[in-house]
Write a protein that holds these residues in place. Sequence first.
Motif, short mmCIF file in Angstrom:
data_model
loop_
_atom_site.label_atom_id
_atom_site.label_comp_id
_atom_site.label_asym_id
_atom_site.label_seq_id
_atom_site.Cartn_x
_atom_site.Cartn_y
_atom_site.Cartn_z
N TYR A 184 0.83 -1.21 0.00
CA TYR A 184 0.00 0.00 0.00
C TYR A 184 0.87 1.26 0.00
CZ TYR A 184 -4.60 -2.13 0.47
OH TYR A 184 -5.76 -2.82 0.23
N ARG A 185 1.98 1.21 0.72
CA ARG A 185 2.89 2.35 0.75
C ARG A 185 3.45 2.60 -0.65
NH1 ARG A 185 7.82 3.73 0.53
NH2 ARG A 185 8.66 1.64 0.33
N VAL A 186 3.88 1.53 -1.33
CA VAL A 186 4.42 1.65 -2.69
C VAL A 186 3.35 2.16 -3.65
CG1 VAL A 186 5.32 0.32 -4.65
CG2 VAL A 186 6.23 -0.06 -2.35
N ALA A 187 2.14 1.63 -3.54
CA ALA A 187 1.05 2.05 -4.42
C ALA A 187 0.76 3.54 -4.24
CB ALA A 187 -0.20 1.22 -4.15
N GLU A 188 0.70 3.98 -2.99
CA GLU A 188 0.44 5.40 -2.73
C GLU A 188 1.57 6.26 -3.26
OE1 GLU A 188 -0.31 8.47 0.96
OE2 GLU A 188 -0.62 6.33 1.29
N ARG A 189 2.80 5.85 -3.01
CA ARG A 189 3.97 6.61 -3.47
C ARG A 189 3.98 6.76 -4.99
NH1 ARG A 189 9.06 3.19 -3.31
NH2 ARG A 189 8.18 2.60 -5.30
N ASP A 190 3.59 5.69 -5.70
CA ASP A 190 3.64 5.69 -7.16
C ASP A 190 2.33 6.07 -7.82
OD1 ASP A 190 6.24 4.89 -6.79
OD2 ASP A 190 5.91 2.81 -7.39
N GLY A 191 1.34 6.49 -7.03
CA GLY A 191 0.07 6.93 -7.59
C GLY A 191 -0.75 5.80 -8.20
N LEU A 192 -0.64 4.61 -7.64
CA LEU A 192 -1.37 3.45 -8.15
C LEU A 192 -2.66 3.24 -7.36
CD1 LEU A 192 1.66 1.00 -8.42
CD2 LEU A 192 0.65 2.39 -10.25
N THR A 193 -3.66 2.70 -8.02
CA THR A 193 -4.91 2.35 -7.37
C THR A 193 -4.93 0.86 -7.11
OG1 THR A 193 -6.06 4.12 -8.52
CG2 THR A 193 -7.43 2.36 -7.60
N VAL A 194 -5.17 0.48 -5.87
CA VAL A 194 -5.28 -0.94 -5.53
C VAL A 194 -6.73 -1.35 -5.75
CG1 VAL A 194 -5.05 -2.66 -3.70
CG2 VAL A 194 -3.40 -0.78 -3.86
N ALA A 195 -6.96 -2.19 -6.74
CA ALA A 195 -8.32 -2.60 -7.10
C ALA A 195 -8.81 -3.74 -6.22
CB ALA A 195 -8.37 -3.01 -8.57
#
Length: 70
Positions: free
Chosen positions: A19-30
């Motif tokens: 989740y930290r990586v997704a937030e940092r990289d602007g990704l949406t966790v589906a």
Amino acid sequence: MEAEERQALSIDSQLKEMYRVAERDGLTVATVKTEAHSAKDSGTREVFNQIIAEIKEVNTTGFLHGTPTA
């Protein structure tokens, strides 16, 4: 601590990091799917097999996965 409890802690830690990586990289966790089986038992990993089937069926643009730490 039992091996199963250590695995659960490891999964929780991996999810937090993803989740930290997704937030940092602007990704949406589906969606998030977890499975606490050994990779050695690949034929019996129901969730893993479901993920592979979904990747083949859907236009998947990417996925994050956790790697157990020592």
